[in-house]
Design a protein around this motif. Structure first.
Motif, PDB file in Angstrom:
ATOM      1  N   LEU A 282       8.677  42.707 -20.245  1.00  0.00           N
ATOM      2  CA  LEU A 282       8.160  43.528 -21.341  1.00  0.00           C
ATOM      3  C   LEU A 282       9.359  44.201 -21.995  1.00  0.00           C
ATOM      4  CD1 LEU A 282       5.965  45.006 -22.973  1.00  0.00           C
ATOM      5  CD2 LEU A 282       5.639  46.536 -21.015  1.00  0.00           C
ATOM      6  N   VAL A 283       9.500  44.014 -23.301  1.00  0.00           N
ATOM      7  CA  VAL A 283      10.685  44.485 -24.018  1.00  0.00           C
ATOM      8  C   VAL A 283      10.263  45.421 -25.151  1.00  0.00           C
ATOM      9  CG1 VAL A 283      12.648  43.740 -25.453  1.00  0.00           C
ATOM     10  CG2 VAL A 283      11.942  42.349 -23.492  1.00  0.00           C
ATOM     11  N   ASP A 284      10.896  46.586 -25.223  1.00  0.00           N
ATOM     12  CA  ASP A 284      10.689  47.508 -26.339  1.00  0.00           C
ATOM     13  C   ASP A 284      11.504  46.985 -27.526  1.00  0.00           C
ATOM     14  OD1 ASP A 284      10.927  49.539 -28.249  1.00  0.00           O
ATOM     15  OD2 ASP A 284      10.896  51.131 -26.739  1.00  0.00           O
ATOM     16  N   ASN A 285      10.824  46.507 -28.547  1.00  0.00           N
ATOM     17  CA  ASN A 285      11.524  45.846 -29.659  1.00  0.00           C
ATOM     18  C   ASN A 285      12.357  46.809 -30.487  1.00  0.00           C
ATOM     19  OD1 ASN A 285      12.140  43.502 -31.228  1.00  0.00           O
ATOM     20  ND2 ASN A 285      10.647  44.146 -32.771  1.00  0.00           N
ATOM     21  N   PHE A 286      12.109  48.113 -30.369  1.00  0.00           N
ATOM     22  CA  PHE A 286      12.892  49.071 -31.146  1.00  0.00           C
ATOM     23  C   PHE A 286      14.172  49.469 -30.416  1.00  0.00           C
ATOM     24  CE2 PHE A 286       8.533  50.314 -32.883  1.00  0.00           C
ATOM     25  CZ  PHE A 286       8.673  49.462 -33.962  1.00  0.00           C
ATOM     26  N   LEU A 287      14.242  49.165 -29.132  1.00  0.00           N
ATOM     27  CA  LEU A 287      15.357  49.642 -28.301  1.00  0.00           C
ATOM     28  C   LEU A 287      16.244  48.512 -27.767  1.00  0.00           C
ATOM     29  CD1 LEU A 287      16.609  52.115 -26.914  1.00  0.00           C
ATOM     30  CD2 LEU A 287      14.825  51.988 -25.162  1.00  0.00           C
ATOM     31  N   VAL A 288      15.684  47.321 -27.609  1.00  0.00           N
ATOM     32  CA  VAL A 288      16.411  46.235 -26.938  1.00  0.00           C
ATOM     33  C   VAL A 288      16.371  44.952 -27.784  1.00  0.00           C
ATOM     34  CG1 VAL A 288      16.351  44.695 -24.911  1.00  0.00           C
ATOM     35  CG2 VAL A 288      16.023  47.164 -24.631  1.00  0.00           C
ATOM     36  N   MET A 289      17.537  44.337 -27.931  1.00  0.00           N
ATOM     37  CA  MET A 289      17.632  43.027 -28.588  1.00  0.00           C
ATOM     38  C   MET A 289      17.450  41.934 -27.535  1.00  0.00           C
ATOM     39  SD  MET A 289      20.815  43.364 -31.276  1.00  0.00           S
ATOM     40  CE  MET A 289      22.012  44.256 -30.253  1.00  0.00           C
ATOM     41  N   HIS A 290      17.003  40.756 -28.001  1.00  0.00           N
ATOM     42  CA  HIS A 290      16.859  39.618 -27.109  1.00  0.00           C
ATOM     43  C   HIS A 290      17.333  38.354 -27.826  1.00  0.00           C
ATOM     44  CE1 HIS A 290      13.257  39.440 -29.579  1.00  0.00           C
ATOM     45  NE2 HIS A 290      13.288  38.131 -29.381  1.00  0.00           N
ATOM     46  N   GLY A 291      17.476  37.289 -27.046  1.00  0.00           N
ATOM     47  CA  GLY A 291      17.876  35.997 -27.609  1.00  0.00           C
ATOM     48  C   GLY A 291      17.462  34.893 -26.660  1.00  0.00           C
ATOM     49  N   ARG A 292      18.113  33.734 -26.754  1.00  0.00           N
ATOM     50  CA  ARG A 292      17.849  32.653 -25.805  1.00  0.00           C
ATOM     51  C   ARG A 292      19.112  31.841 -25.597  1.00  0.00           C
ATOM     52  NH1 ARG A 292      14.812  27.288 -27.434  1.00  0.00           N
ATOM     53  NH2 ARG A 292      16.968  26.809 -27.920  1.00  0.00           N
ATOM     54  N   ARG A 293      19.519  31.718 -24.339  1.00  0.00           N
ATOM     55  CA  ARG A 293      20.680  30.889 -24.019  1.00  0.00           C
ATOM     56  C   ARG A 293      20.292  29.410 -24.091  1.00  0.00           C
ATOM     57  NH1 ARG A 293      24.838  34.418 -24.546  1.00  0.00           N
ATOM     58  NH2 ARG A 293      24.753  36.106 -23.030  1.00  0.00           N
ATOM     59  N   PRO A 294      21.252  28.552 -24.427  1.00  0.00           N
ATOM     60  CA  PRO A 294      20.974  27.109 -24.388  1.00  0.00           C
ATOM     61  C   PRO A 294      20.600  26.702 -22.967  1.00  0.00           C
ATOM     62  CG  PRO A 294      23.094  27.558 -25.431  1.00  0.00           C
ATOM     63  CD  PRO A 294      22.631  28.846 -24.808  1.00  0.00           C
ATOM     64  N   PHE A 295      19.946  25.567 -22.828  1.00  0.00           N
ATOM     65  CA  PHE A 295      19.511  25.136 -21.496  1.00  0.00           C
ATOM     66  C   PHE A 295      19.396  23.628 -21.421  1.00  0.00           C
ATOM     67  CE2 PHE A 295      15.111  23.945 -22.440  1.00  0.00           C
ATOM     68  CZ  PHE A 295      14.863  24.630 -23.623  1.00  0.00           C
ATOM     69  N   SER A 296      19.276  23.142 -20.188  1.00  0.00           N
ATOM     70  CA  SER A 296      18.956  21.733 -19.991  1.00  0.00           C
ATOM     71  C   SER A 296      17.758  21.660 -19.058  1.00  0.00           C
ATOM     72  CB  SER A 296      20.149  20.984 -19.396  1.00  0.00           C
ATOM     73  OG  SER A 296      20.473  21.527 -18.138  1.00  0.00           O
ATOM     74  N   GLY A 297      17.064  20.547 -19.133  1.00  0.00           N
ATOM     75  CA  GLY A 297      15.851  20.396 -18.344  1.00  0.00           C
ATOM     76  C   GLY A 297      14.663  20.945 -19.109  1.00  0.00           C
ATOM     77  N   LYS A 298      13.559  20.982 -18.427  1.00  0.00           N
ATOM     78  CA  LYS A 298      12.324  21.439 -19.060  1.00  0.00           C
ATOM     79  C   LYS A 298      12.215  22.952 -18.876  1.00  0.00           C
ATOM     80  CE  LYS A 298       7.509  20.143 -19.273  1.00  0.00           C
ATOM     81  NZ  LYS A 298       6.331  19.899 -18.522  1.00  0.00           N
ATOM     82  N   ARG A 299      12.001  23.689 -19.920  1.00  0.00           N
ATOM     83  CA  ARG A 299      11.866  25.144 -19.822  1.00  0.00           C
ATOM     84  C   ARG A 299      10.655  25.539 -20.630  1.00  0.00           C
ATOM     85  NH1 ARG A 299      13.172  29.614 -23.286  1.00  0.00           N
ATOM     86  NH2 ARG A 299      14.261  31.372 -22.296  1.00  0.00           N
ATOM     87  N   ARG A 300       9.821  26.385 -20.069  1.00  0.00           N
ATOM     88  CA  ARG A 300       8.704  26.884 -20.859  1.00  0.00           C
ATOM     89  C   ARG A 300       8.616  28.391 -20.684  1.00  0.00           C
ATOM     90  NH1 ARG A 300       2.428  25.702 -21.521  1.00  0.00           N
ATOM     91  NH2 ARG A 300       2.433  25.262 -23.759  1.00  0.00           N
ATOM     92  N   VAL A 301       9.074  29.117 -21.674  1.00  0.00           N
ATOM     93  CA  VAL A 301       8.945  30.565 -21.706  1.00  0.00           C
ATOM     94  C   VAL A 301       8.059  30.891 -22.905  1.00  0.00           C
ATOM     95  CG1 VAL A 301      10.150  32.754 -22.046  1.00  0.00           C
ATOM     96  CG2 VAL A 301      11.136  31.007 -20.544  1.00  0.00           C
ATOM     97  N   LEU A 302       6.982  31.599 -22.640  1.00  0.00           N
ATOM     98  CA  LEU A 302       5.994  31.916 -23.668  1.00  0.00           C
ATOM     99  C   LEU A 302       6.132  33.379 -24.063  1.00  0.00           C
ATOM    100  CD1 LEU A 302       3.032  29.994 -22.015  1.00  0.00           C
ATOM    101  CD2 LEU A 302       4.511  29.207 -23.890  1.00  0.00           C
ATOM    102  N   ALA A 303       5.572  33.722 -25.201  1.00  0.00           N
ATOM    103  CA  ALA A 303       5.717  35.084 -25.705  1.00  0.00           C
ATOM    104  C   ALA A 303       4.379  35.609 -26.206  1.00  0.00           C
ATOM    105  CB  ALA A 303       6.739  35.109 -26.831  1.00  0.00           C
ATOM    106  N   SER A 304       4.303  36.940 -26.276  1.00  0.00           N
ATOM    107  CA  SER A 304       3.152  37.608 -26.866  1.00  0.00           C
ATOM    108  C   SER A 304       3.683  38.889 -27.482  1.00  0.00           C
ATOM    109  CB  SER A 304       2.105  37.914 -25.783  1.00  0.00           C
ATOM    110  OG  SER A 304       0.958  38.511 -26.367  1.00  0.00           O
ATOM    111  N   LEU A 305       3.175  39.245 -28.642  1.00  0.00           N
ATOM    112  CA  LEU A 305       3.701  40.392 -29.376  1.00  0.00           C
ATOM    113  C   LEU A 305       2.672  41.512 -29.451  1.00  0.00           C
ATOM    114  CD1 LEU A 305       5.282  38.474 -32.405  1.00  0.00           C
ATOM    115  CD2 LEU A 305       6.361  39.104 -30.243  1.00  0.00           C
ATOM    116  N   VAL A 306       3.173  42.731 -29.410  1.00  0.00           N
ATOM    117  CA  VAL A 306       2.329  43.925 -29.519  1.00  0.00           C
ATOM    118  C   VAL A 306       2.541  44.530 -30.898  1.00  0.00           C
ATOM    119  CG1 VAL A 306       1.917  46.244 -28.593  1.00  0.00           C
ATOM    120  CG2 VAL A 306       2.447  44.344 -27.027  1.00  0.00           C
ATOM    121  N   ALA A 307       1.475  44.892 -31.566  1.00  0.00           N
ATOM    122  CA  ALA A 307       1.560  45.418 -32.935  1.00  0.00           C
ATOM    123  C   ALA A 307       2.395  46.695 -32.993  1.00  0.00           C
ATOM    124  CB  ALA A 307       0.170  45.699 -33.464  1.00  0.00           C
TER     125      ALA A 307
END
Ligand code: FE2
Length: 307
Positions: A282-307
């Motif tokens: 759970l990430v506070d979008n006003f306080l913390v930045m995020h990104g995604r590192r490159p990868f190999s293989g199968k990866r499934r990371v899902l997201a959900s946003l709070v208004a």
């Protein structure tokens, strides 16, 4: 530096059992921990699939921010009503640090991430405290900070007519603007205060109104709340030139030299969240930045946003 080295970042909540029930029963404590750390990792709970993730998000009990309504540039697909694929850009594409949708006037307050399948190699989610970035940047590049604070910034992005899943910025203007045709797109842009230009092959170049680049949180903390790093480092595809993606509010281009300190500081302060299947963050979008590192293989990371 001040207290950042002894701060726990991200906060880790190790547990077991049903995460939806845990979040419902501990909402106050979770909110307090999130306000303090800016990002929380829930590890060891029973979250076997996207439906359990959806239930956990529901258990937290805050209203969702829908992808259809957003002006996000990323290509995404809904998996359950509240859950979608995080970004369908190719594995080798790095997604650089950003606050979600801070390059638009409409952004979520918080983000949930869930790891269904961990990558074979790479694929971490870098997390970076944006208040710490701004503190250090204010020391190292005070004139730059003063200028983005006084003038704000503008972003320019060229959108394809149809989704281009080969790009981290590949969402079509039809989808981004919920528009069936050019006149509907123009009406939406006008309403949002954008300027625009139609380009070759049905592509659309859109420039945002002046947006804040620094945000003051209710408790007084100031954050580097913008999309400058991701736009400058990452908005490169067949349509977009990163050197033209960001300007100060007066329209002057922001240069490589001006961006260098922010990029270096953010890199130094980044924590790589290495996913394990079943993890939720759970990430506070006003306080913390995020990104995604490159990868190999199968990866499934899902997201959900709070208004
Ligand atoms: Fe994002």
């Amino acid at each position: 530096m001040t207290d950042m080295t002894d701060s726990e970042f991200p906060g880790i909540i190790a547990g077991g059992g049903d995460l939806a029930a845990f979040l419902g029963a501990n909402k106050g404590a979770v909110d307090a921990a999130l306000a303090d750390a800016g990002a929380l990792l829930f590890r060891g709970f029973d979250v076997p699939d996207p439906h359990a993730f959806d239930a956990a998000v529901e258990g937290f009990g805050e209203a969702g921010f829908t992808y259809e309504d957003s002006l996000s540039n990323a290509v995404r697909t809904n998996v359950t009503p509240r859950v979608f694929t995080a970004n369908e850009a190719p594995p080798t594409t790095e997604i650089f640090l950003h606050h979600e949708m801070a390059q638009t006037p409409l952004y979520p307050s918080k983000l949930f991430f869930y790891c269904e399948i961990a990558a074979e190699e790479g694929g971490a989610t870098p997390l970076c405290r944006s208040d710490w970035v701004l503190d250090r940047l204010s020391e190292e590049a005070p004139q730059f900070v003063a200028r983005i604070e006084e003038q704000g910034v503008r972003y320019t992005n060229v959108m394809p007519g149809d989704d281009d899943a080969g790009s981290g910025q590949g969402r079509s203007w039809r989808s981004t603007l919920s528009a069936a045709d050019k006149s509907e797109a123009e009406a939406r842009l006008q309403h949002l205060g954008y300027s625009w230009e139609w380009r070759e092959n049905g592509t659309l170049q859109a420039t945002t109104p002046v947006l804040d680049a620094v945000r003051v949180l209710p408790d007084g903390r100031r954050t580097f709340f913008n999309q400058l790093i991701a736009a400058f480092r990452g908005w490169a595809d067949s349509r977009n030139d990163p050197n033209r993606a960001i300007t100060f509010g007066d329209g002057t281009a922001i240069t490589t030299e001006e961006m260098a300190p922010a990029i270096a500081i953010a890199d130094q302060l980044t924590y790589d969240l290495a996913w394990q299947p079943g993890d939720m963050a759970l990430v506070d979008n006003f306080l913390v930045m995020h990104g995604r590192r490159p990868f190999s293989g199968k990866r499934r990371v899902l997201a959900s946003l709070v208004a």
